[in-house]
Design a protein around this motif. Structure first.
Motif, PDB file in Angstrom:
ATOM      1  N   PHE A  45       1.234  -9.015   1.391  1.00  0.00           N
ATOM      2  CA  PHE A  45       2.382  -9.457   2.491  1.00  0.00           C
ATOM      3  C   PHE A  45       3.250  -8.224   2.136  1.00  0.00           C
ATOM      4  N   CYS A  46       4.005  -8.090   3.335  1.00  0.00           N
ATOM      5  CA  CYS A  46       4.986  -6.871   3.656  1.00  0.00           C
ATOM      6  C   CYS A  46       6.268  -7.488   4.525  1.00  0.00           C
ATOM      7  N   GLN A  47       7.103  -6.651   4.177  1.00  0.00           N
ATOM      8  CA  GLN A  47       8.470  -6.841   4.996  1.00  0.00           C
ATOM      9  C   GLN A  47       7.967  -6.758   6.608  1.00  0.00           C
ATOM     10  N   ALA A  48       7.525  -5.554   6.807  1.00  0.00           N
ATOM     11  CA  ALA A  48       7.172  -5.020   7.993  1.00  0.00           C
ATOM     12  C   ALA A  48       6.024  -4.211   8.258  1.00  0.00           C
ATOM     13  N   LYS A  49       5.073  -3.802   9.170  1.00  0.00           N
ATOM     14  CA  LYS A  49       4.218  -3.064   9.115  1.00  0.00           C
ATOM     15  C   LYS A  49       4.452  -1.725   9.382  1.00  0.00           C
ATOM     16  N   CYS A  50       4.317  -0.820   8.603  1.00  0.00           N
ATOM     17  CA  CYS A  50       4.570   0.602   8.477  1.00  0.00           C
ATOM     18  C   CYS A  50       3.722   1.294   9.940  1.00  0.00           C
ATOM     19  N   GLY A  51       4.099   2.284  10.573  1.00  0.00           N
ATOM     20  CA  GLY A  51       3.396   2.617  11.721  1.00  0.00           C
ATOM     21  C   GLY A  51       2.259   3.118  11.357  1.00  0.00           C
ATOM     22  N   TYR A  52       2.001   3.741  10.184  1.00  0.00           N
ATOM     23  CA  TYR A  52       0.781   4.529   9.839  1.00  0.00           C
ATOM     24  C   TYR A  52      -0.135   3.802   9.144  1.00  0.00           C
ATOM     25  N   CYS A  53       0.143   2.462   8.705  1.00  0.00           N
ATOM     26  CA  CYS A  53      -0.578   1.521   7.753  1.00  0.00           C
ATOM     27  C   CYS A  53      -1.819   0.821   8.514  1.00  0.00           C
ATOM     28  N   ASN A  54      -2.838   1.302   7.581  1.00  0.00           N
ATOM     29  CA  ASN A  54      -4.199   0.366   8.189  1.00  0.00           C
ATOM     30  C   ASN A  54      -4.778  -0.443   7.016  1.00  0.00           C
ATOM     31  N   LEU A  55      -3.644  -0.802   6.077  1.00  0.00           N
ATOM     32  CA  LEU A  55      -4.121  -1.685   4.994  1.00  0.00           C
ATOM     33  C   LEU A  55      -4.222  -2.945   5.334  1.00  0.00           C
ATOM     34  N   PHE A  56      -4.707  -3.910   4.507  1.00  0.00           N
ATOM     35  CA  PHE A  56      -4.836  -5.223   4.491  1.00  0.00           C
ATOM     36  C   PHE A  56      -3.469  -5.765   4.262  1.00  0.00           C
ATOM     37  N   SER A  57      -2.577  -6.068   5.254  1.00  0.00           N
ATOM     38  CA  SER A  57      -1.407  -6.473   5.062  1.00  0.00           C
ATOM     39  C   SER A  57      -0.728  -7.363   6.216  1.00  0.00           C
ATOM     40  N   VAL A  58      -0.178  -8.273   5.797  1.00  0.00           N
ATOM     41  CA  VAL A  58       0.495  -9.145   7.034  1.00  0.00           C
ATOM     42  C   VAL A  58       2.213  -9.318   6.914  1.00  0.00           C
ATOM     43  N   GLY A  97      -1.662  -4.401  -6.507  1.00  0.00           N
ATOM     44  CA  GLY A  97      -1.121  -3.570  -5.326  1.00  0.00           C
ATOM     45  C   GLY A  97      -1.194  -4.459  -3.990  1.00  0.00           C
ATOM     46  N   GLY A  98      -1.063  -3.734  -2.962  1.00  0.00           N
ATOM     47  CA  GLY A  98      -0.864  -4.618  -1.563  1.00  0.00           C
ATOM     48  C   GLY A  98      -1.231  -3.763  -0.186  1.00  0.00           C
ATOM     49  N   GLY A  99      -0.266  -4.214   0.745  1.00  0.00           N
ATOM     50  CA  GLY A  99       0.830  -4.987   0.673  1.00  0.00           C
ATOM     51  C   GLY A  99       2.114  -4.302  -0.116  1.00  0.00           C
ATOM     52  N   THR A 100       2.863  -5.569  -0.337  1.00  0.00           N
ATOM     53  CA  THR A 100       4.087  -5.225  -1.507  1.00  0.00           C
ATOM     54  C   THR A 100       3.942  -6.245  -2.513  1.00  0.00           C
ATOM     55  N   PRO A 101       3.718  -6.081  -3.681  1.00  0.00           N
ATOM     56  CA  PRO A 101       3.767  -6.941  -4.749  1.00  0.00           C
ATOM     57  C   PRO A 101       4.887  -7.748  -5.031  1.00  0.00           C
ATOM     58  N   GLY A 169       8.139   4.504  10.855  1.00  0.00           N
ATOM     59  CA  GLY A 169       8.054   2.887  11.090  1.00  0.00           C
ATOM     60  C   GLY A 169       8.495   2.257   9.673  1.00  0.00           C
ATOM     61  N   ARG A 170       9.241   2.927   8.578  1.00  0.00           N
ATOM     62  CA  ARG A 170       9.422   2.362   7.517  1.00  0.00           C
ATOM     63  C   ARG A 170      10.739   1.479   7.579  1.00  0.00           C
ATOM     64  N   GLN A 171      10.886   0.563   7.009  1.00  0.00           N
ATOM     65  CA  GLN A 171      11.896  -0.541   6.995  1.00  0.00           C
ATOM     66  C   GLN A 171      13.083  -0.018   6.004  1.00  0.00           C
TER      67      GLN A 171
HETATM   68  S1  SF4 Z   1       0.991  -1.969   2.712  1.00  0.00           S
HETATM   69 FE1  SF4 Z   1       2.443  -0.364   2.367  1.00  0.00          FE
HETATM   70  S2  SF4 Z   1       2.227   0.912   4.143  1.00  0.00           S
HETATM   71 FE2  SF4 Z   1       1.220  -0.842   4.643  1.00  0.00          FE
HETATM   72  S3  SF4 Z   1       2.997  -2.012   5.653  1.00  0.00           S
HETATM   73 FE3  SF4 Z   1       2.824  -2.516   3.523  1.00  0.00          FE
HETATM   74  S4  SF4 Z   1       4.388  -1.167   2.657  1.00  0.00           S
HETATM   75 FE4  SF4 Z   1       3.871  -0.339   4.850  1.00  0.00          FE
END
Ligand code: SF4
Length: 457
Positions: A45-58, A97-101, A169-171
């Protein structure tokens, strides 16, 4: 020549994994016998998706969704723990790790730590590594981390300039990063790592150095410097941003020189560690590692497995839904069984790209052959000045070694470090390249067909 081809943080890449049938964790759990293994827990889980992120996060998920995820995690912990009991498994490293733990509330964090403690055994000296982001770093949460015994906290700062943060695109803002860092430092964790990015649109060598200069004021133990990659499915790809690799190269050279002048040693293209740091370099990912949650991978000898690779919000949400509804987490349905040849490649890639480099005697002892004969590319790279032979003491294996001379290693030179993301991908086998290309072709088409999805990323 563009040096930014691919970040080889593991091998093979998840996009080379395929559906598996007939695999069950109980038949492979012996790979986790006794002490010395890693446990990874993924919070998607993340607050918002960063513009460069291709990790598994929602993004956009409330407390109920997190609770459902933790319910599933608890079931998975219970099922895994039953199997691990027979192996007397003891973990020496926990990575969250995450996401944002720290997206979790304090109560949810407590619950997560309690379930890990209840179900798994950890070595008394275990490392406990966790990632965080400025907006999610509060005094209460840091207090919980301290009580749970975190040994390394890693914060994604990326830049101290608002213009650059917004281009990514960071929050968070530079101001909130400073506040979070002051708070983090006040808790005196054994190791604090800060992540930064170079190659950001509008960034210059001067602005990167200003950011790093400010970073040093917080006396971090480690700094990771990442070049900006824009991959399939990331928001910046949809925005049409094209990375300036020539500018990025100049920034890398200035930044690595600056950090080395200011008391850091360089362990890899990305990793800089304070020369007076007491902690040894952890070779995370070389041994057996078990993953909990839905975005991480498990490595049990030749068998590597995870849930299918996902990037977009839609794909990741579907992956989470499947995870929370799963009845049997021991069933392994997606991954790869590596051949001996691929294991050799993994060994070479994981060692060569990180100092002290590829231990040549260890390779010979382990595989019964010579690394340079097995991989003629290494000889060519030595001739081209990317790698060179060095001798180092191997702390894990001192018997029979002349301590004055150490063991022979093949290590990246300064030029080799700068070109790590160009060299590493050349070690990918043709079979794995084909599998990765198959995934890219298929998913490239999917992304093209849903143009407009960028807003949802
Ligand atoms: S996993 Fe990291 S880089 Fe990706 S959207 Fe979340 S905070 Fe941003």
């Amino acid at each position: 020549m563009n040096p930014y081809v691919q970040y080889m943080y593991s091998y093979p890449h998840k996009t080379a994994y395929r559906p598996l049938t007939g695999f069950d964790l109980k038949d492979h759990v012996h790979g986790l016998k006794g002490p010395g293994h890693g446990l990874y827990l993924h919070i998607p889980f993340c607050q918002a998706k960063c513009g460069y992120c291709n990790l598994f996060s929602v993004t956009g998920q409330g407390s109920k969704a997190v609770d459902r995820y933790l319910d599933a995690l608890e079931r998975q912990c219970g099922q895994y723990a039953e199997l691990l009991d027979s192996q007397k498994t003891e973990f020496s490293e926990l990575v969250i790790g995450g996401g944002t733990p720290l997206y979790l509330t304090e109560d949810q964090m407590e619950r997560m730590f309690a379930m890990l403690k209840e179900h798994f055994h950890f070595n008394e000296e275990r490392e406990f590594v966790i990632e965080t982001a400025p907006n999610q770093t509060t005094a209460e949460k840091l207090k919980r981390l301290k009580q749970a015994g975190a040994t390394r906290v890693s914060m994604g700062i990326q830049s101290f300039l608002d213009k650059e943060l917004s281009a990514l695109g960071r929050q968070h803002s530079a101001k909130s990063a400073r506040e979070a860092l002051n708070l983090l430092k006040s808790y005196q964790f054994p190791c604090v790592n800060l992540d930064f990015i170079y190659g950001i649109p509008g960034q210059t060598e001067g602005s990167l150095l200003r950011t790093l200069q400010e970073a040093l004021d917080y006396e971090p133990d480690e700094i990771f410097l990442y070049p900006l990659y824009i991959k399939h499915g990331a928001g910046l790809e949809w925005a049409g941003v094209v990375p300036d690799w020539k500018g990025a190269m100049g920034q890398y050279e200035r930044a690595s020189f600056f950090l080395k002048e200011n008391g850091f040693r360089q362990d890899s293209m990305r990793r800089f560690v304070r020369t007076d740091a007491k902690r040894a370099f952890s070779e995370c990912g070389f041994g057996s590692s078990l993953s909990l949650g839905c975005g991480g991978r498990s490595y049990l000898g030749r068998l590597h497995f995870c849930r299918p690779y996902a990037v977009t919000q839609k794909e990741c949400l579907a992956g989470i839904e499947e995870y929370v509804n799963c009845k049997d987490y021991r069933e392994i349905s997606h991954g790869i069984l590596l051949s001996e040849e691929e294991i050799k490649r993994r060994f070479v890639i994981r060692h060569l790209l990180i100092r002290p480099g590829l231990p040549l005697e260890q390779y010979q002892m382990h595989f019964g052959s010579d690394a340079i004969e097995d991989f003629p590319l290494l000889k060519k790279w030595a001739e081209e000045g990317y790698v060179k032979r060095e001798r180092h003491l191997n702390q894990q294996k001192s018997r029979g070694i002349d301590k004055n001379n150490g063991e022979p290693y093949l290590a990246l030179t300064e030029k080799g470090l700068a070109f790590s993301d160009y060299l590493g991908p050349q070690l990918i086998s043709p079979q794995i390249q084909r599998a990765m290309k198959g995934w890219e072709d298929e998913h490239g088409r999917i992304y093209a067909a849903v143009s407009g999805e960028s807003e949802k990323l």
